[in-house]
Motif scaffolding. Structure first.
Motif, PDB file in Angstrom:
ATOM      1  N   ASP A  75      40.022  45.594  17.505  1.00  0.00           N
ATOM      2  CA  ASP A  75      39.566  46.819  17.703  1.00  0.00           C
ATOM      3  C   ASP A  75      38.482  47.437  17.054  1.00  0.00           C
ATOM      4  O   ASP A  75      37.812  48.262  17.442  1.00  0.00           O
ATOM      5  N   TYR A  76      38.189  46.948  16.119  1.00  0.00           N
ATOM      6  CA  TYR A  76      36.872  46.904  15.050  1.00  0.00           C
ATOM      7  C   TYR A  76      36.513  45.545  14.578  1.00  0.00           C
ATOM      8  O   TYR A  76      37.045  44.856  14.293  1.00  0.00           O
ATOM      9  N   VAL A  77      35.076  45.812  14.433  1.00  0.00           N
ATOM     10  CA  VAL A  77      34.346  44.774  13.706  1.00  0.00           C
ATOM     11  C   VAL A  77      33.385  45.155  12.992  1.00  0.00           C
ATOM     12  O   VAL A  77      32.538  46.036  13.008  1.00  0.00           O
ATOM     13  N   CYS A  78      33.413  44.765  11.592  1.00  0.00           N
ATOM     14  CA  CYS A  78      32.457  45.300  10.519  1.00  0.00           C
ATOM     15  C   CYS A  78      32.083  44.017   9.928  1.00  0.00           C
ATOM     16  O   CYS A  78      32.563  43.166   9.250  1.00  0.00           O
ATOM     17  N   GLY A  79      30.666  43.494  10.044  1.00  0.00           N
ATOM     18  CA  GLY A  79      30.495  42.222   9.448  1.00  0.00           C
ATOM     19  C   GLY A  79      30.978  40.967  10.071  1.00  0.00           C
ATOM     20  O   GLY A  79      31.341  40.899  11.291  1.00  0.00           O
ATOM     21  N   GLU A  80      31.682  40.467   9.206  1.00  0.00           N
ATOM     22  CA  GLU A  80      32.499  39.221   9.248  1.00  0.00           C
ATOM     23  C   GLU A  80      34.080  39.571   9.393  1.00  0.00           C
ATOM     24  O   GLU A  80      34.637  38.687   9.998  1.00  0.00           O
ATOM     25  N   ILE A  81      34.198  40.826   9.541  1.00  0.00           N
ATOM     26  CA  ILE A  81      35.558  41.224   9.685  1.00  0.00           C
ATOM     27  C   ILE A  81      36.091  41.661  10.920  1.00  0.00           C
ATOM     28  O   ILE A  81      35.347  42.667  11.355  1.00  0.00           O
ATOM     29  N   GLY A  82      37.207  40.990  11.562  1.00  0.00           N
ATOM     30  CA  GLY A  82      37.655  41.472  12.798  1.00  0.00           C
ATOM     31  C   GLY A  82      39.074  42.399  12.238  1.00  0.00           C
ATOM     32  O   GLY A  82      39.870  41.655  11.669  1.00  0.00           O
ATOM     33  N   ILE A  83      39.191  43.405  12.858  1.00  0.00           N
ATOM     34  CA  ILE A  83      40.409  44.132  12.756  1.00  0.00           C
ATOM     35  C   ILE A  83      40.979  44.582  13.818  1.00  0.00           C
ATOM     36  O   ILE A  83      40.690  45.320  14.859  1.00  0.00           O
ATOM     37  N   GLU A  84      42.350  44.368  13.816  1.00  0.00           N
ATOM     38  CA  GLU A  84      43.350  44.960  14.863  1.00  0.00           C
ATOM     39  C   GLU A  84      43.999  46.243  14.230  1.00  0.00           C
ATOM     40  O   GLU A  84      44.658  46.048  13.251  1.00  0.00           O
ATOM     41  N   ARG A  85      44.299  47.185  15.049  1.00  0.00           N
ATOM     42  CA  ARG A  85      44.833  48.409  14.776  1.00  0.00           C
ATOM     43  C   ARG A  85      46.124  48.448  15.613  1.00  0.00           C
ATOM     44  O   ARG A  85      46.186  48.429  16.730  1.00  0.00           O
ATOM     45  N   LYS A  86      47.207  48.637  14.836  1.00  0.00           N
ATOM     46  CA  LYS A  86      48.403  48.815  15.597  1.00  0.00           C
ATOM     47  C   LYS A  86      49.370  50.029  15.028  1.00  0.00           C
ATOM     48  O   LYS A  86      49.659  50.184  13.761  1.00  0.00           O
ATOM     49  N   THR A  87      49.506  51.147  15.850  1.00  0.00           N
ATOM     50  CA  THR A  87      50.641  52.044  15.696  1.00  0.00           C
ATOM     51  C   THR A  87      51.916  51.380  15.380  1.00  0.00           C
ATOM     52  O   THR A  87      52.064  50.245  16.137  1.00  0.00           O
TER      53      THR A  87
END
Length: 223
Positions: A35-47
Motif C-alpha cells: 500500500d506504501y513504498v518509501c525507499g527500500e521499504i514496502g508497507i501493507e496497511r490493514k485495519t
C-alpha cells in the motif's frame, strides 16, 4: 530531491492529505504489492477488520510473502485498537496470525490507533530514509519492462545505484555486461560514482560467492 513516499491509489485520500500537511512528499499511484513504498521499504496497511477478512479468505500470508519478496524491507501496519480482537468469534486465530507474521514470516507488525496515527508513523518512516535508498522503491519484475528498462533494472541492483546512476553507468560502458565487468578504477570515471560507491560495487561484484559452503563451514562439528 527528497525520497518520495508512494501511496497506492486505493488508499484513503485522508492519509495522503495528512501526510502532505506533515511535509511528506506523498505521491498517489498504483502499487502492487503493498500500500506504501518509501525507499527500500514496502508497507501493507490493514485495519483490524481487513486483517481478519484477509485471514478468513486465506490471502493474508500470500500478500505478505509477495511484499517481502518485492522489497528489501517489509512492514505491516496493523491499524486499530487491539482490544477489539477480543470481540471476534475466534480471537486466538487473529493473535496466532500476528505471531506467525512476526516469527515465521519475519515481517514486523507496527500498531497504530487510526488513520491519523498511521499517517504520523509513515511520516516518521519517510523522514528517516536515506535518499540513496529511493532506488529500491517500486522495482518491478523485469518481464514487464522493455529492453532498456531491463538493462537499467539489472544495474539498479548494484549497491547505492538508482535510476540516474544506472543510466550514467550504461551510457559510459555501453552495456550491462560491461558495467558488471568494470574494475574499481574504471567505475570511478563515471559521473556521480565516487570512490566509496566504486569500491562497494567492485566488492559486491568481485567477492567469491560461498553460499552452501559457508553454511557448512559455520555448522558446529560437535552439534
Amino acid at each position: 530531491m527528497a525520497v518520495e513516499l508512494f501511496v497506492d491509489a486505493n488508499e484513503p485520500v485522508e492519509i495522503v492529505e495528512k501526510l502532505r500537511t506533515l511535509g511528506v512528499a506523498a505521491v498517489r499511484k498504483k502499487i502492487a504489492p503493498g500500500d506504501y513504498v518509501c525507499g527500500e521499504i514496502g508497507i501493507e496497511r490493514k485495519t483490524i477488520s481487513d486483517f481478519f477478512g484477509s485471514l478468513v479468505k486465506k490471502r493474508l500470508f500470500e500478500q505478505l510473502r509477495r511484499l517481502r519478496e518485492s522489497y528489501p524491507v517489509a512492514l505491516l501496519v496493523f491499524e486499530g485498537d487491539p482490544a477489539e480482537i477480543s470481540e471476534f468469534k475466534s480471537p486466538q486465530a487473529v493473535l496466532g496470525a500476528l505471531v506467525a507474521i512476526e516469527v515465521d514470516e519475519r515481517v514486523p507488525v507496527l500498531n497504530t490507533a487510526d488513520l491519523d496515527q498511521t499517517a504520523a508513523l509513515l511520516a516518521v518512516i519517510w523522514k528517516r530514509q536515506d535518499r540513496v535508498r529511493a532506488a529500491y522503491g517500486l522495482r518491478h519484475k523485469p518481464k514487464t519492462l522493455d529492453l532498456e528498462e531491463r538493462q537499467r533494472f539489472l544495474v539498479e541492483g548494484l549497491p547505492n545505484v538508482g535510476d540516474t546512476l544506472a543510466r550514467n553507468l550504461l551510457e559510459h560502458f555501453g552495456s550491462a555486461r560491461a558495467v558488471f565487468t568494470a574494475d574499481e578504477e574504471e567505475l570511478r570515471q563515471v559521473p556521480k560514482i565516487g570512490e566509496g560507491k566504486a569500491a562497494e560495487i567492485a566488492r559486491v561484484l568481485g567477492t567469491r560467492y560461498e553460499g552452501r559452503q559457508r553454511r557448512l563451514d559455520d555448522e558446529d562439528p560437535d552439534a
